[in-house]
Scaffold this active site. Structure first.
Site, PDB file in Angstrom:
ATOM      1  N   ASP A 133      15.100  17.630  -0.090  1.00  0.00           N
ATOM      2  CA  ASP A 133      13.710  17.485   0.328  1.00  0.00           C
ATOM      3  C   ASP A 133      13.431  18.047   1.730  1.00  0.00           C
ATOM      4  O   ASP A 133      12.365  17.816   2.295  1.00  0.00           O
ATOM      5  CB  ASP A 133      13.252  16.029   0.239  1.00  0.00           C
ATOM      6  CG  ASP A 133      13.947  15.123   1.241  1.00  0.00           C
ATOM      7  OD1 ASP A 133      14.781  15.603   2.019  1.00  0.00           O
ATOM      8  OD2 ASP A 133      13.634  13.913   1.255  1.00  0.00           O
ATOM      9  N   CYS A 190      -0.374  -1.577 -15.090  1.00  0.00           N
ATOM     10  CA  CYS A 190       0.331  -2.182 -13.961  1.00  0.00           C
ATOM     11  C   CYS A 190      -0.140  -1.592 -12.628  1.00  0.00           C
ATOM     12  O   CYS A 190      -0.273  -0.378 -12.484  1.00  0.00           O
ATOM     13  CB  CYS A 190       1.837  -1.974 -14.106  1.00  0.00           C
ATOM     14  SG  CYS A 190       2.807  -2.665 -12.748  1.00  0.00           S
ATOM     15  N   CYS A 193       2.735  -1.849  -7.604  1.00  0.00           N
ATOM     16  CA  CYS A 193       3.076  -1.055  -6.416  1.00  0.00           C
ATOM     17  C   CYS A 193       1.888  -0.931  -5.477  1.00  0.00           C
ATOM     18  O   CYS A 193       2.037  -1.009  -4.247  1.00  0.00           O
ATOM     19  CB  CYS A 193       3.596   0.322  -6.816  1.00  0.00           C
ATOM     20  SG  CYS A 193       2.442   1.340  -7.784  1.00  0.00           S
ATOM     21  N   CYS A 197       1.435  -2.905  -1.246  1.00  0.00           N
ATOM     22  CA  CYS A 197       1.410  -2.130  -0.002  1.00  0.00           C
ATOM     23  C   CYS A 197       0.769  -2.934   1.134  1.00  0.00           C
ATOM     24  O   CYS A 197      -0.404  -3.311   1.047  1.00  0.00           O
ATOM     25  CB  CYS A 197       0.650  -0.826  -0.200  1.00  0.00           C
ATOM     26  SG  CYS A 197       0.600   0.203   1.295  1.00  0.00           S
ATOM     27  N   CYS A 213       0.749   4.776   5.611  1.00  0.00           N
ATOM     28  CA  CYS A 213       2.017   4.412   4.976  1.00  0.00           C
ATOM     29  C   CYS A 213       3.046   4.040   6.042  1.00  0.00           C
ATOM     30  O   CYS A 213       3.274   4.796   6.992  1.00  0.00           O
ATOM     31  CB  CYS A 213       2.518   5.589   4.140  1.00  0.00           C
ATOM     32  SG  CYS A 213       4.167   5.350   3.438  1.00  0.00           S
ATOM     33  N   CYS A 240       9.832   1.885   4.414  1.00  0.00           N
ATOM     34  CA  CYS A 240       9.287   0.721   3.703  1.00  0.00           C
ATOM     35  C   CYS A 240       9.605   0.887   2.229  1.00  0.00           C
ATOM     36  O   CYS A 240       9.436   1.975   1.665  1.00  0.00           O
ATOM     37  CB  CYS A 240       7.776   0.639   3.925  1.00  0.00           C
ATOM     38  SG  CYS A 240       6.975  -0.728   3.049  1.00  0.00           S
TER      39      CYS A 240
END
Length: 355
Positions: A133, A190, A193, A197, A213, A240
């Protein structure tokens, strides 16, 4: 066609320690460029200017290396053995993201990619380029196109047989392999997630505003963090995991194979971390991804965690950093001291998150 079958290559990839492999064309995600353009235009990338600088390559894998015929996407597991959110309740300690608990995955993953790539060349010839990445490659959309999994509503990749805890690597090759079928989303209704946060960094499902974020704020963001967000960061000092940790698909998560991902950092005491000078920081996090952000940004994060702790016992820790040579750290220490002093004066509770 090549002298090497997909089945042989996948088997070799699994022997190398990858948990899944898939194949797609470099142009398998034509919509990626438009999505990236809109994301950048909205400013949701924050200070990550490198995304804009290499927009053309990042938006089109085919443009990155026009000679490539196939992209081989590979997943490597780093699944934790314990609940990564358990440490959030230990306010005198700092929480480091699971992926940064062990050795730097960039080094481990790239070595594994290169070994597999060399084996490919020995067996079938052709040319390859390997990417982690650190390169302008949109690994997650390509991984979905290659059938490894799908991008969840938190924008990260997850799979029915993988869970959420995977690193992604790519091998671009001039060899021509038949593509696999892309994976469809299985998130259904769902929203676990999104609901988890702490800073509400998801404006909508499948959309992330990096500027809110905590992973971005603790790793990529330079300078002071907005007052509105500091109190929401808790004791997360590097990354996180909340949106990953709550995903129901993790009940099918595959176990990590690489011993280098075993945790070495643990849950360090904030008081210890706050006292680190530059040399101490480098020694403490040698070989860890944490080292890449530098001592100043890291201790800034520690000061925010100190301020969020609600522990009057950490007042001397904050006070000791008021004269720090890094003005951002000194400002964070002043903020932390103000919050803890109010806790001490009131005798109860935690300071208001907007302070």
């Amino acid at each position: 066609m090549t002298g090497l079958s997909k089945e042989e290559l996948v088997a070799r990839a699994l022997e190398e320690g990858f948990v899944k492999a898939g194949f797609c064309r470099p142009d398998a995600v034509p919509e990626a460029a438009g999505r990236l353009r809109a994301y950048l235009a909205a400013g949701r990338h924050g200070q990550m200017g490198w995304m804009k600088e290499r927009e053309g390559w990042r938006g089109s894998a085919a443009a990155l290396w026009p000679e490539a015929r196939t992209v081989i996407m590979l997943a490597e597991a780093y699944t934790p053995e314990v609940d990564p959110m358990a440490g959030l309740a230990q306010k005198d300690r700092g929480v480091v993201s699971v992926y940064a608990q062990g050795k730097d995955y960039h080094d481990l993953l790239k070595r594994r990619l290169k070994r597999l790539g060399r084996w490919m060349i020995e067996r079938a010839g052709g040319e390859i380029k390997v990417f982690t990445d650190t390169a302008p490659v949109m690994e997650k959309p390509l991984a979905q196109a290659a059938g490894l999994g799908w991008q969840g509503k938190h924008t990260n990749l997850l799979g029915r047989d993988l869970g959420s805890w995977v690193f992604l690597g790519a091998i671009f090759t001039t060899l021509d392999f038949a593509p696999d079928a892309p994976e469809a989303s299985h998130c259904g209704r769902c929203t676990a997630c999104l609901d988890a946060c702490p800073t509400r960094a998801f404006p909508a499902p499948w959309q992330l505003d990096a500027r809110r974020c905590i992973s971005y704020l603790t790793i990529e963001h330079k300078g002071p963090v907005d007052l509105e967000l500091r109190g929401l960061m808790g004791n997360r000092i590097y990354g996180c995991d909340d949106c990953l940790a709550v995903c129901p698909w993790n009940k099918f998560a595959v176990a990590a194979k690489e011993i280098g991902y075993q945790p070495r950092v643990g849950l360090p005491e904030l008081a210890e971390l706050a006292a680190l000078d530059d040399a101490g920081f480098r020694e403490r996090f040698a070989g860890s991804p944490v080292k890449r952000i530098g001592r100043g940004r890291f201790v800034r994060n520690v000061m925010y965690a100190v301020g969020n702790s609600g522990l009057a016992a950490l007042i001397p820790v904050a006070r000791a950093r008021l004269s720090d040579e890094d003005p951002v750290v000194a400002e964070a220490a002043e903020w932390a001291l103000g919050r803890l002093s109010r806790v001490q004066d009131s005798g109860v509770g935690t300071p208001d998150e907007s302070c």
